[in-house]
Design an enzyme around this catalytic site. Structure first.
Site, short mmCIF file in Angstrom:
data_model
loop_
_atom_site.label_atom_id
_atom_site.label_comp_id
_atom_site.label_asym_id
_atom_site.label_seq_id
_atom_site.Cartn_x
_atom_site.Cartn_y
_atom_site.Cartn_z
N LYS A 75 0.83 -1.22 0.00
CA LYS A 75 0.00 0.00 0.00
C LYS A 75 0.85 1.25 0.00
O LYS A 75 0.54 2.21 -0.69
CB LYS A 75 -0.93 0.01 1.22
CG LYS A 75 -1.95 -1.09 1.25
CD LYS A 75 -2.96 -0.90 2.38
CE LYS A 75 -2.31 -0.92 3.75
NZ LYS A 75 -1.73 -2.25 4.08
N ARG A 120 -8.56 0.67 9.55
CA ARG A 120 -8.18 -0.72 9.84
C ARG A 120 -9.27 -1.47 10.59
O ARG A 120 -9.17 -2.68 10.73
CB ARG A 120 -6.88 -0.74 10.65
CG ARG A 120 -5.66 -0.29 9.87
CD ARG A 120 -4.39 -0.54 10.63
NE ARG A 120 -3.21 -0.18 9.85
CZ ARG A 120 -1.97 -0.40 10.24
NH1 ARG A 120 -1.74 -1.01 11.40
NH2 ARG A 120 -0.95 -0.05 9.50
N ARG A 123 13.21 -6.99 3.97
CA ARG A 123 13.17 -5.53 3.94
C ARG A 123 14.21 -4.91 4.88
O ARG A 123 14.37 -5.33 6.03
CB ARG A 123 11.78 -5.03 4.31
CG ARG A 123 11.60 -3.53 4.11
CD ARG A 123 10.16 -3.15 3.91
NE ARG A 123 9.27 -3.74 4.89
CZ ARG A 123 8.14 -4.37 4.60
NH1 ARG A 123 7.76 -4.53 3.35
NH2 ARG A 123 7.38 -4.88 5.56
N ARG A 137 13.58 -3.53 10.73
CA ARG A 137 12.70 -3.03 11.79
C ARG A 137 12.16 -4.21 12.58
O ARG A 137 11.88 -5.27 12.01
CB ARG A 137 11.53 -2.24 11.19
CG ARG A 137 11.96 -0.93 10.58
CD ARG A 137 10.78 -0.04 10.16
NE ARG A 137 9.49 -0.68 10.09
CZ ARG A 137 8.56 -0.39 9.18
NH1 ARG A 137 8.83 0.50 8.24
NH2 ARG A 137 7.37 -0.97 9.20
N ARG A 182 0.81 -10.05 12.96
CA ARG A 182 0.12 -8.89 12.40
C ARG A 182 -0.90 -9.31 11.35
O ARG A 182 -2.00 -8.75 11.27
CB ARG A 182 1.14 -7.92 11.79
CG ARG A 182 0.61 -6.52 11.52
CD ARG A 182 1.71 -5.50 11.42
NE ARG A 182 2.62 -5.77 10.33
CZ ARG A 182 3.94 -5.89 10.46
NH1 ARG A 182 4.50 -5.81 11.64
NH2 ARG A 182 4.71 -6.12 9.40
#
Length: 215
Positions: A15, A90, A126, A159, A170
């Site tokens: 997104k 959300r 990432r 992260r 998540r």
């Protein structure tokens, strides 16, 4: 009439990447609740500190915190003609609050459909720059020098919320609490879904075509 684009999809579906490109193409601000949350954390605000504990454990940040941050952001002058929302809403509570705010605006709601396994693979690779925030991927978009940012020379790191266990948690929370948003918008005749597994350029072309097509 303001034009608001709402991008939905699981965390890690792309997104952010698509929202930035679309915002630039449409001349609208990119409003990311993730960026707002990190901005508040960096500034050491009370809201930021409260949100950090939820984010680090893979839990959704409570509606009240997100709404407070978002209300402040979209009330600025640059959002008068509209904006691209990335990471919001959300929950159905957030969606209803947004619906009340956007009653007189043009709204496009588009869902990026990406499998959980693809998202986990993307997250595990990432890398982010501690200094400038540039993002790389160990496999698909590596830096020229391992561990070093091409842009500013800063150190790259993963992260905490990109670690596989956190990503899977998540996604579980998303399926439980956020996926019902698809039904919420589908019932209102606003929802359109596109295949987010494709190359970023192909996804963007489809997304831009849908938004532009509404003219």
């Amino acid at each position: 009439m303001a034009h608001v684009v709402v991008l939905l999809g699981a965390p890690g579906a792309g997104k952010g990447t698509q929202a930035v490109r679309l915002a630039r193409a449409r001349g609208l601000p990119h409003v990311s609740t993730g960026d707002l949350l990190r901005e508040h954390q960096k500034q050491g605000t009370e809201l930021g500190s409260m949100a950090k504990a939820f984010m680090d454990s893979g839990q959704l940040v409570p509606d009240e915190l997100v709404l407070d941050m978002l209300d402040e952001r979209v009330s600025r002058d640059d959002c008068r003609k509209g904006y691209v929302l990335d990471g919001f809403p959300r929950t159905e509570v957030q969606a209803r609050a947004l619906e009340r705010r956007l009653a007189s605006n043009r709204v496009d709601v588009i869902n990026l459909d990406v499998s959980d396994e693809t998202i986990v693979q993307r997250a595990e690779g990432r890398l982010s720059c501690k200094q400038c925030g540039a993002v790389y991927h160990a496999r698909s978009a590596p830096p020229k020098k391992p561990g070093v940012c091409d842009v500013c020379g800063g150190a790259l790191y993963q992260r905490p919320d990109d670690a596989a266990p956190v990503v899977r948690e998540r996604l579980r929370v998303y399926r439980e609490k956020t996926a019902p948003l698809l039904r919420f918008y589908e019932e209102r005749g606003l929802l359109r879904s596109i295949d987010g597994e494709r190359a970023p350029d192909a996804v963007f072309d489809h997304l831009a075509g849908l938004v532009q097509g509404d003219g």
